[in-house]
Design a protein around this motif. Structure first.
Motif, PDB file in Angstrom:
ATOM      1  N   PHE A 177      10.220  77.671 -18.114  1.00 25.96           N
ATOM      2  CA  PHE A 177      10.140  76.738 -16.981  1.00 25.96           C
ATOM      3  C   PHE A 177      11.344  76.918 -16.056  1.00 25.96           C
ATOM      4  CE2 PHE A 177      10.999  72.724 -14.870  1.00 25.96           C
ATOM      5  CZ  PHE A 177       9.763  72.419 -14.315  1.00 25.96           C
ATOM      6  N   ARG A 178      12.555  77.044 -16.662  1.00 26.94           N
ATOM      7  CA  ARG A 178      13.750  77.148 -15.825  1.00 26.94           C
ATOM      8  C   ARG A 178      13.786  78.465 -15.045  1.00 26.94           C
ATOM      9  NH1 ARG A 178      18.409  75.087 -20.118  1.00 26.94           N
ATOM     10  NH2 ARG A 178      17.772  72.857 -20.186  1.00 26.94           N
ATOM     11  N   GLU A 179      13.351  79.569 -15.661  1.00 31.51           N
ATOM     12  CA  GLU A 179      13.461  80.864 -15.016  1.00 31.51           C
ATOM     13  C   GLU A 179      12.341  81.131 -14.006  1.00 31.51           C
ATOM     14  OE1 GLU A 179      13.723  83.854 -17.969  1.00 31.51           O
ATOM     15  OE2 GLU A 179      15.673  83.189 -18.755  1.00 31.51           O
ATOM     16  N   GLU A 180      11.145  80.650 -14.277  1.00 31.83           N
ATOM     17  CA  GLU A 180      10.007  81.012 -13.420  1.00 31.83           C
ATOM     18  C   GLU A 180       9.439  79.835 -12.624  1.00 31.83           C
ATOM     19  OE1 GLU A 180       6.932  83.224 -15.172  1.00 31.83           O
ATOM     20  OE2 GLU A 180       8.247  84.583 -16.280  1.00 31.83           O
ATOM     21  N   GLN A 181       9.396  78.650 -13.190  1.00 29.55           N
ATOM     22  CA  GLN A 181       8.718  77.534 -12.533  1.00 29.55           C
ATOM     23  C   GLN A 181       9.644  76.696 -11.659  1.00 29.55           C
ATOM     24  OE1 GLN A 181       5.221  77.081 -12.952  1.00 29.55           O
ATOM     25  NE2 GLN A 181       5.625  79.150 -13.705  1.00 29.55           N
ATOM     26  N   LEU A 182      10.888  76.532 -12.061  1.00 34.30           N
ATOM     27  CA  LEU A 182      11.795  75.667 -11.323  1.00 34.30           C
ATOM     28  C   LEU A 182      12.065  76.197  -9.928  1.00 34.30           C
ATOM     29  CD1 LEU A 182      13.483  73.131 -11.374  1.00 34.30           C
ATOM     30  CD2 LEU A 182      15.361  74.449 -12.380  1.00 34.30           C
ATOM     31  N   SER A 183      12.231  77.515  -9.818  1.00 34.81           N
ATOM     32  CA  SER A 183      12.490  78.098  -8.496  1.00 34.81           C
ATOM     33  C   SER A 183      11.291  77.958  -7.558  1.00 34.81           C
ATOM     34  CB  SER A 183      12.866  79.569  -8.652  1.00 34.81           C
ATOM     35  OG  SER A 183      11.793  80.287  -9.253  1.00 34.81           O
ATOM     36  N   LEU A 184      10.093  77.845  -8.103  1.00 37.26           N
ATOM     37  CA  LEU A 184       8.882  77.671  -7.288  1.00 37.26           C
ATOM     38  C   LEU A 184       8.645  76.224  -6.895  1.00 37.26           C
ATOM     39  CD1 LEU A 184       6.453  80.040  -9.231  1.00 37.26           C
ATOM     40  CD2 LEU A 184       7.822  80.547  -7.208  1.00 37.26           C
ATOM     41  N   ARG A 185       9.385  75.305  -7.520  1.00 42.19           N
ATOM     42  CA  ARG A 185       9.304  73.866  -7.200  1.00 42.19           C
ATOM     43  C   ARG A 185       7.866  73.359  -7.309  1.00 42.19           C
ATOM     44  NH1 ARG A 185      14.077  72.409  -4.613  1.00 42.19           N
ATOM     45  NH2 ARG A 185      13.137  70.559  -3.659  1.00 42.19           N
ATOM     46  N   VAL A 186       7.179  73.782  -8.358  1.00 39.60           N
ATOM     47  CA  VAL A 186       5.775  73.408  -8.524  1.00 39.60           C
ATOM     48  C   VAL A 186       5.625  71.951  -8.923  1.00 39.60           C
ATOM     49  CG1 VAL A 186       5.050  75.732  -9.104  1.00 39.60           C
ATOM     50  CG2 VAL A 186       5.845  74.204 -10.913  1.00 39.60           C
TER      51      VAL A 186
END
Length: 410
Positions: free
Chosen positions: A286-295
């Motif tokens: 979640f921290r590496e891939e999803q957080l930056s996308l602000r989903v």
């Protein structure tokens, strides 16, 4: 002067007024004699001219005969000599009175026309009001007549409907009795034949239900796909407008709301699997891939969406859900993805959200979304399934004093 008057056969009125009665009679007598003399000369000249013509006279030719007096001369009447003759002054007075009457009548006609125009101008509005009132009364009567006619037609329609219903009911009862009597006459079949018929009927009914469900699913899928495309385009334009005004968020993600869109390239450093029992790996994903996308943020990227939750169990999610229509989105405990928990009239339902290609869609669905917010917004209008009709109505937030997604951002 007399010769000139007789020559012109005219006397000035001013001069005539100066003459006395005797002079006037003498003058009139002389003028009459001059008229007779001229007439005689004219007649003699005409007779000579007529005599010179060689032309036969017609029997029906008109002639003039003069009245003779006692001395066998042409009878002549001089104005004023007869006892019944009026004096000149009286004649002038009568003429002036007649002229005055004509002038007064003309002025009276003009005044009457002027008064008539004023009266018409003054009372025309009253006449128009009366006519308007009459028209309104006629319109009201016509409306009342039309209403009564409509009511009568309605009553007749209700009567016809009642009669038709009674006729249908009677025919139904007759048919029911007839079918009952026919069934009593049919011989009873053996049990094996009856079982085979029942099996065949159930098979046909099941096949029909499958075809109907497949058709309904195809139609619903097509409708949802078209709406998803439309909503994706509108959301993309709204997001572009917000970004133009407030500045781009960190690492914005383009919206690809389509059925056949290519998967977004994922980071090469993270290996995906269908199942993962490690909570630490899910947090790292979640921290590496999803957080930056602000989903997990709202559409305006201002704050975290109220429906988003961290890694919580199914039981914890069901405890948070309140009335029917409430929902939340939580991070899955076992896979790299999310779970949409929903409470319907029948109970709790949990839908797995696939995020393997950095696109988000319900497992088994074909519609891909670029963020969880788009997925939630879409299913607030469209049902989650083709048969259930579930819509996301009430977002369930955090418990007071706790944030179950805190470990995802630390």
């Amino acid at each position: 002067m007399l010769q000139q008057i007789l020559k012109d056969m005219y006397i000035e009125p001013d001069l005539l007024v100066e003459l006395n009665e005797e002079q006037k009679q003498v003058l009139f007598f002389k003028m009459r004699e001059e008229q007779v003399r001229r007439w005689k000369e004219r007649e003699a000249r005409l007779e000579k001219e007529e005599a010179r013509r060689v032309k036969s006279k017609k029997a029906s030719k008109k002639s003039v005969s003069w009245l003779k007096s006692s001395d066998s001369d042409v009878w002549v009447w001089v104005m004023g000599e007869h006892p019944d003759d009026k004096p000149y002054d009286q004649i002038c007075d009568e003429i002036m009175a007649e002229r005055a009457a004509l002038q007064a009548q003309k002025e009276a006609e003009e005044l009457r026309a002027k008064k008539e125009a004023e009266l018409e101008k003054r009372f025309s509005g009253l006449y128009l009001e009366q006519e308007e009132a009459a028209r309104k009364e006629e319109a009201r009567k016509a409306a009342a007549l039309e209403q009564s006619r409509q009511e009568e037609l309605k009553k007749r329609e209700e009567e016809e409907r009642r009669k038709a219903e009674e006729e249908v009911r009677r025919l139904k009862e007759e048919r029911e009795q007839q079918i009952y009597m026919d069934l009593k006459k049919v011989p009873r079949q053996d049990k094996e034949e009856k079982a085979w018929q029942d099996s065949l009927r159930r098979s046909k009914a099941a096949d029909q239900r499958r075809r109907s469900l497949a058709k309904q699913t195809r139609e619903d899928h097509c409708r949802r796909s078209v709406k998803a495309l439309e909503r994706g385009k509108v959301a993309a334009m709204m997001k572009a407008f917000v970004l133009e005004k407030s500045g781009p968020p960190p690492k914005p993600k383009p919206r690809n709301l389509t059925l056949t869109s290519e998967p977004i390239n994922q980071r090469p450093g993270m290996r995906r699997s269908l199942s993962c029992s490690s909570r630490e790996e899910i947090i790292r994903w979640f921290r590496e891939e999803q957080l930056s996308l602000r989903v997990c943020f709202q559409q305006d990227q201002s704050r975290i969406a109220p429906w988003f939750h961290g890694i919580i169990s199914r039981e914890e999610a069901e405890n948070l859900l309140g009335s029917a229509g409430s929902f939340l989105v939580r991070v899955s405990e076992r896979i790299f993805g999310y779970v949409l928990s929903y409470r319907s009239q029948e109970g709790f339902k949990h839908f797995l959200i696939d995020a393997t290609d950095n696109c988000y869609m319900l497992l088994g669905d074909q519609i891909k979304f670029s963020s969880l917010g788009e997925l939630v917004e879409y299913h607030q209008e469209e049902p989650l399934t083709s048969s259930g009709g579930e819509r996301l109505l009430h977002a369930c937030g955090q418990k007071p004093g706790t944030l179950d997604y805190a470990e995802l951002f630390l």
